[in-house]
Write a protein that holds these residues in place. Sequence first.
Motif, PDB file in Angstrom:
ATOM      1  N   ALA A 184       0.843  -1.203   0.000  1.00  0.00           N
ATOM      2  CA  ALA A 184       0.000   0.000   0.000  1.00  0.00           C
ATOM      3  C   ALA A 184       0.880   1.254   0.000  1.00  0.00           C
ATOM      4  O   ALA A 184       0.589   2.214  -0.725  1.00  0.00           O
ATOM      5  N   PHE A 185       1.955   1.254   0.775  1.00  0.00           N
ATOM      6  CA  PHE A 185       2.866   2.406   0.787  1.00  0.00           C
ATOM      7  C   PHE A 185       3.370   2.693  -0.619  1.00  0.00           C
ATOM      8  O   PHE A 185       3.327   3.835  -1.087  1.00  0.00           O
ATOM      9  N   ASN A 186       3.855   1.671  -1.297  1.00  0.00           N
ATOM     10  CA  ASN A 186       4.439   1.873  -2.624  1.00  0.00           C
ATOM     11  C   ASN A 186       3.399   2.275  -3.672  1.00  0.00           C
ATOM     12  O   ASN A 186       3.753   2.856  -4.687  1.00  0.00           O
ATOM     13  N   ARG A 187       2.128   2.001  -3.419  1.00  0.00           N
ATOM     14  CA  ARG A 187       1.056   2.449  -4.316  1.00  0.00           C
ATOM     15  C   ARG A 187       0.555   3.837  -3.951  1.00  0.00           C
ATOM     16  O   ARG A 187      -0.304   4.384  -4.654  1.00  0.00           O
TER      17      ARG A 187
ATOM     18  N   GLY B 137      -5.182   1.884   2.293  1.00  0.00           N
ATOM     19  CA  GLY B 137      -4.692   0.513   2.400  1.00  0.00           C
ATOM     20  C   GLY B 137      -3.736   0.336   3.566  1.00  0.00           C
ATOM     21  O   GLY B 137      -3.755  -0.697   4.238  1.00  0.00           O
ATOM     22  N   MET B 138      -2.905   1.344   3.821  1.00  0.00           N
ATOM     23  CA  MET B 138      -2.013   1.291   4.980  1.00  0.00           C
ATOM     24  C   MET B 138      -2.833   1.335   6.265  1.00  0.00           C
ATOM     25  O   MET B 138      -2.591   0.554   7.190  1.00  0.00           O
ATOM     26  N   LEU B 139      -3.807   2.250   6.325  1.00  0.00           N
ATOM     27  CA  LEU B 139      -4.644   2.388   7.523  1.00  0.00           C
ATOM     28  C   LEU B 139      -5.390   1.095   7.832  1.00  0.00           C
ATOM     29  O   LEU B 139      -5.613   0.754   8.997  1.00  0.00           O
ATOM     30  N   ASP B 140      -5.767   0.361   6.795  1.00  0.00           N
ATOM     31  CA  ASP B 140      -6.480  -0.902   6.975  1.00  0.00           C
ATOM     32  C   ASP B 140      -5.634  -1.942   7.709  1.00  0.00           C
ATOM     33  O   ASP B 140      -6.170  -2.878   8.285  1.00  0.00           O
ATOM     34  N   CYS B 141      -4.320  -1.764   7.694  1.00  0.00           N
ATOM     35  CA  CYS B 141      -3.412  -2.700   8.365  1.00  0.00           C
ATOM     36  C   CYS B 141      -3.189  -2.345   9.833  1.00  0.00           C
ATOM     37  O   CYS B 141      -2.572  -3.116  10.574  1.00  0.00           O
TER      38      CYS B 141
ATOM     39  N   LYS C 229       9.321   5.671  -2.985  1.00  0.00           N
ATOM     40  CA  LYS C 229       9.077   4.263  -3.249  1.00  0.00           C
ATOM     41  C   LYS C 229      10.141   3.481  -2.493  1.00  0.00           C
ATOM     42  O   LYS C 229      11.304   3.892  -2.429  1.00  0.00           O
ATOM     43  N   LEU C 230       9.745   2.348  -1.947  1.00  0.00           N
ATOM     44  CA  LEU C 230      10.669   1.509  -1.188  1.00  0.00           C
ATOM     45  C   LEU C 230      11.082   0.319  -2.040  1.00  0.00           C
ATOM     46  O   LEU C 230      10.251  -0.317  -2.679  1.00  0.00           O
ATOM     47  N   THR C 231      12.392   0.046  -2.053  1.00  0.00           N
ATOM     48  CA  THR C 231      12.924  -1.097  -2.791  1.00  0.00           C
ATOM     49  C   THR C 231      13.818  -1.906  -1.853  1.00  0.00           C
ATOM     50  O   THR C 231      14.108  -1.471  -0.733  1.00  0.00           O
TER      51      THR C 231
END
Length: 131
Positions: A12-15, A20-24, A59-61
Amino acid sequence: MSNTTLERYFDAFNRGDTAGMLDCLSDEVAHYVNEGNVRIGREAFAEFCAHMERCYDEKLTELVLFEAEDGTRGAAEFMVNGTYLETDPGLPEARGQTYRLPAGSFFSLTGGRITRVVTYYNLSDWIKQVS
């Protein structure tokens, strides 16, 4: 259980999907920000995300997830690849600079929800990259 939650959180972060993050997250999530104050609750987390999205495009890689055997703790190591979009108060002026920064996060989980997020990175390294 937690690995799935953490995978969903980082996907969700990368999108750029704050919902979506809050849902976690649990309702009373404790968010420990690097060089900042602890924020409690999903609303405070959402406000932080809105601020970050305004100032940074990240973006995280190279994401590596770690999980404790009982599923109540987790960690992640990753590279932050970003663009500094808008000046963040107290930090150098934003001019569209790019940066690449190693970072890590630590998590507590209960019932498949994140109850604690702690993120660390080297702020002086970031300042050097954008100055």
